[in-house]
Structures are given as C-alpha cells and as structure tokens.
Design a protein around this motif. Sequence first.
Motif, PDB file in Angstrom:
ATOM      1  N   GLY A   9       0.799  -1.218   0.000  1.00  0.00           N
ATOM      2  CA  GLY A   9       0.000   0.000   0.000  1.00  0.00           C
ATOM      3  C   GLY A   9       0.831   1.266   0.000  1.00  0.00           C
ATOM      4  O   GLY A   9       0.342   2.332  -0.356  1.00  0.00           O
ATOM      5  N   THR A  10       2.083   1.162   0.422  1.00  0.00           N
ATOM      6  CA  THR A  10       2.932   2.352   0.506  1.00  0.00           C
ATOM      7  C   THR A  10       4.090   2.349  -0.479  1.00  0.00           C
ATOM      8  O   THR A  10       4.803   3.346  -0.579  1.00  0.00           O
ATOM      9  CB  THR A  10       3.487   2.502   1.940  1.00  0.00           C
ATOM     10  N   HIS A  11       4.268   1.259  -1.202  1.00  0.00           N
ATOM     11  CA  HIS A  11       5.343   1.156  -2.200  1.00  0.00           C
ATOM     12  C   HIS A  11       4.804   0.480  -3.457  1.00  0.00           C
ATOM     13  O   HIS A  11       3.836  -0.284  -3.387  1.00  0.00           O
ATOM     14  CB  HIS A  11       6.511   0.298  -1.669  1.00  0.00           C
ATOM     15  N   ASP A  12       5.453   0.722  -4.566  1.00  0.00           N
ATOM     16  CA  ASP A  12       5.115  -0.023  -5.773  1.00  0.00           C
ATOM     17  C   ASP A  12       5.408  -1.490  -5.532  1.00  0.00           C
ATOM     18  O   ASP A  12       6.410  -1.826  -4.878  1.00  0.00           O
ATOM     19  CB  ASP A  12       5.940   0.464  -6.975  1.00  0.00           C
ATOM     20  N   ALA A  13       4.538  -2.358  -6.044  1.00  0.00           N
ATOM     21  CA  ALA A  13       4.708  -3.797  -5.819  1.00  0.00           C
ATOM     22  C   ALA A  13       6.078  -4.272  -6.292  1.00  0.00           C
ATOM     23  O   ALA A  13       6.682  -5.148  -5.669  1.00  0.00           O
ATOM     24  CB  ALA A  13       3.604  -4.573  -6.530  1.00  0.00           C
ATOM     25  N   GLU A  14       6.573  -3.693  -7.371  1.00  0.00           N
ATOM     26  CA  GLU A  14       7.881  -4.099  -7.907  1.00  0.00           C
ATOM     27  C   GLU A  14       9.018  -3.802  -6.937  1.00  0.00           C
ATOM     28  O   GLU A  14      10.074  -4.429  -6.983  1.00  0.00           O
ATOM     29  CB  GLU A  14       8.168  -3.397  -9.242  1.00  0.00           C
ATOM     30  N   ASP A  15       8.810  -2.820  -6.042  1.00  0.00           N
ATOM     31  CA  ASP A  15       9.860  -2.405  -5.114  1.00  0.00           C
ATOM     32  C   ASP A  15       9.827  -3.178  -3.790  1.00  0.00           C
ATOM     33  O   ASP A  15      10.674  -2.957  -2.925  1.00  0.00           O
ATOM     34  CB  ASP A  15       9.735  -0.904  -4.819  1.00  0.00           C
ATOM     35  N   VAL A  16       8.830  -4.049  -3.624  1.00  0.00           N
ATOM     36  CA  VAL A  16       8.695  -4.808  -2.381  1.00  0.00           C
ATOM     37  C   VAL A  16       9.201  -6.228  -2.622  1.00  0.00           C
ATOM     38  O   VAL A  16       8.786  -6.883  -3.569  1.00  0.00           O
ATOM     39  CB  VAL A  16       7.225  -4.853  -1.915  1.00  0.00           C
ATOM     40  N   SER A  17      10.073  -6.691  -1.753  1.00  0.00           N
ATOM     41  CA  SER A  17      10.596  -8.054  -1.882  1.00  0.00           C
ATOM     42  C   SER A  17       9.988  -8.951  -0.812  1.00  0.00           C
ATOM     43  O   SER A  17       9.433  -8.475   0.183  1.00  0.00           O
ATOM     44  CB  SER A  17      12.122  -8.046  -1.741  1.00  0.00           C
ATOM     45  N   ILE A  18      10.129 -10.231  -1.023  1.00  0.00           N
ATOM     46  CA  ILE A  18       9.704 -11.201  -0.003  1.00  0.00           C
ATOM     47  C   ILE A  18      10.474 -10.955   1.289  1.00  0.00           C
ATOM     48  O   ILE A  18       9.911 -11.045   2.387  1.00  0.00           O
ATOM     49  CB  ILE A  18       9.910 -12.657  -0.501  1.00  0.00           C
ATOM     50  N   PHE A  36       3.011 -18.754   0.576  1.00  0.00           N
ATOM     51  CA  PHE A  36       2.553 -18.004  -0.593  1.00  0.00           C
ATOM     52  C   PHE A  36       3.260 -18.341  -1.891  1.00  0.00           C
ATOM     53  O   PHE A  36       2.784 -17.950  -2.948  1.00  0.00           O
ATOM     54  CB  PHE A  36       2.653 -16.498  -0.322  1.00  0.00           C
ATOM     55  N   GLY A  37       4.361 -19.018  -1.855  1.00  0.00           N
ATOM     56  CA  GLY A  37       5.028 -19.442  -3.070  1.00  0.00           C
ATOM     57  C   GLY A  37       5.911 -18.391  -3.709  1.00  0.00           C
ATOM     58  O   GLY A  37       6.931 -18.712  -4.276  1.00  0.00           O
ATOM     59  N   GLY A  38       5.558 -17.149  -3.644  1.00  0.00           N
ATOM     60  CA  GLY A  38       6.348 -16.087  -4.241  1.00  0.00           C
ATOM     61  C   GLY A  38       5.667 -14.748  -4.050  1.00  0.00           C
ATOM     62  O   GLY A  38       4.568 -14.652  -3.495  1.00  0.00           O
ATOM     63  N   LYS A  39       6.336 -13.731  -4.541  1.00  0.00           N
ATOM     64  CA  LYS A  39       5.831 -12.375  -4.329  1.00  0.00           C
ATOM     65  C   LYS A  39       4.501 -12.130  -5.032  1.00  0.00           C
ATOM     66  O   LYS A  39       3.589 -11.525  -4.452  1.00  0.00           O
ATOM     67  CB  LYS A  39       6.866 -11.348  -4.794  1.00  0.00           C
ATOM     68  N   GLN A  40       4.344 -12.596  -6.246  1.00  0.00           N
ATOM     69  CA  GLN A  40       3.088 -12.380  -6.971  1.00  0.00           C
ATOM     70  C   GLN A  40       1.920 -13.054  -6.244  1.00  0.00           C
ATOM     71  O   GLN A  40       0.852 -12.471  -6.114  1.00  0.00           O
ATOM     72  CB  GLN A  40       3.186 -12.874  -8.414  1.00  0.00           C
ATOM     73  N   GLU A  41       2.140 -14.269  -5.771  1.00  0.00           N
ATOM     74  CA  GLU A  41       1.094 -14.978  -5.044  1.00  0.00           C
ATOM     75  C   GLU A  41       0.744 -14.256  -3.743  1.00  0.00           C
ATOM     76  O   GLU A  41      -0.428 -14.154  -3.369  1.00  0.00           O
ATOM     77  CB  GLU A  41       1.509 -16.419  -4.747  1.00  0.00           C
ATOM     78  N   LEU A  42       1.766 -13.731  -3.058  1.00  0.00           N
ATOM     79  CA  LEU A  42       1.546 -12.969  -1.834  1.00  0.00           C
ATOM     80  C   LEU A  42       0.777 -11.682  -2.138  1.00  0.00           C
ATOM     81  O   LEU A  42      -0.168 -11.319  -1.434  1.00  0.00           O
ATOM     82  CB  LEU A  42       2.878 -12.638  -1.156  1.00  0.00           C
ATOM     83  N   TYR A  43       1.157 -11.000  -3.199  1.00  0.00           N
ATOM     84  CA  TYR A  43       0.488  -9.760  -3.610  1.00  0.00           C
ATOM     85  C   TYR A  43      -0.986 -10.034  -3.904  1.00  0.00           C
ATOM     86  O   TYR A  43      -1.871  -9.318  -3.420  1.00  0.00           O
ATOM     87  CB  TYR A  43       1.205  -9.183  -4.832  1.00  0.00           C
TER      88      TYR A  43
END
Length: 195
Positions: A9-18, A36-43
């Motif tokens: 919510g406070t950063h671009d999804a691309e800038d957030v890591s697992i 969650f398997g990965g960042k996309q699944e978590l997102y």
Amino acid sequence: MAAALELFGTHDAEDVSIDDVAAAAGASRALVYHYFGGKQELYVAALRSAAQELTERLRPVGGGTALAEVAAGLARYFDFVEDHAAGFAALLRGGPANRAGEVGEIVEGVRRLMFKMIINQLRAGEPGPALRITLRSWIASVETAGLDWLENRDIGRPLLERMLIGQLVALLEVAAGQDGQVREVLDEIGRGEVA
C-alpha cells in the motif's frame, strides 16, 4: 498479510521483496515462501484479503431511501478506507502492469459489486448506457477521492462524503438531460430526499 498490505500500500509492488515482507512481519523468508510461493502470489492474496474485507463492509443494510442507502454505503466504504488505509491503497494503486490477470480481476470485481449495489439502492433496474457510464464515472471519483483523502487528510470525512453524494446527484442531473432512464432515477431519488 497485514505486513504485506502495508508494504504494497505504501510502495510499488515491484519495489517490495519477499525479504521486506518477512522482515516487516517478523517471519522468515522461507515461511513466507512456504505459505505463498512467491511475491506475486503474496500480492494477490493480500489484495484478495483487502477486497473481501471491503466487500463485506459494502453489504447493504437497507431500510432507507435510495439516496440515503447510497450515502450509508459510501460511509461504510470510507470506514474501510480509514480502518485499512494500506489495504485500500494496495487495492487501487499500481501501474498498468498490475491491472492484468488476477489483480485486475480483483479490482474489477470490487467495482462491479459496487456498481451492482448502487443500481439496487437506486432501484434503477437494468441500467442503460447513460446510467452505466454515469455510475462507473462516480465510482472512479470515489476511489480517487479515497486515495487523495488518505494522502492529504485536509478535509473532514463527513464533508467529503456529502460532496461525493452531491457529485453523484450532479452527474445524474447532467445525464438525465440526455436519457429518460436516468431522468426517472433522478426523479425517484429527488422525492423528499436530502443529500
């Protein structure tokens, strides 16, 4: 999930890591991957969680006039915005790349639900093109106002909600000059109702 929503919510999804999510949640990287398997699944899971919560809050209570029901739904919408700022921002922010696939379906699903509930609250029946465009435009305004309000908080919520209901009526008035169905809806909500 809360940590993921806050970060997304406070950063671009691309800038957030697992690793960022794991650190914020006080969990191990392996644990986040396990669930969650990965960042996309978590997102996607975080957005689904935010969308589900918003959907639950938007369920109509009923019993009031058409415009009063829309106003009550708007108040519940802003309750969610205020109580879950990060989830709301994560749900609506992001570039065009984030609007494809599952993410786009989640956001559009919430918008479709809002549209359907407003149509029901206005007792409009099957919406024609003018009413559909008018209401979808208003929903976009509500979303934008929510994001702006979270960022600036320089206007009180009651005033903002009254302004948005006034904008809805104004949009309906403009469309009513072009379309009989919208005129009927406007006539119906105008009978004894005060925004």
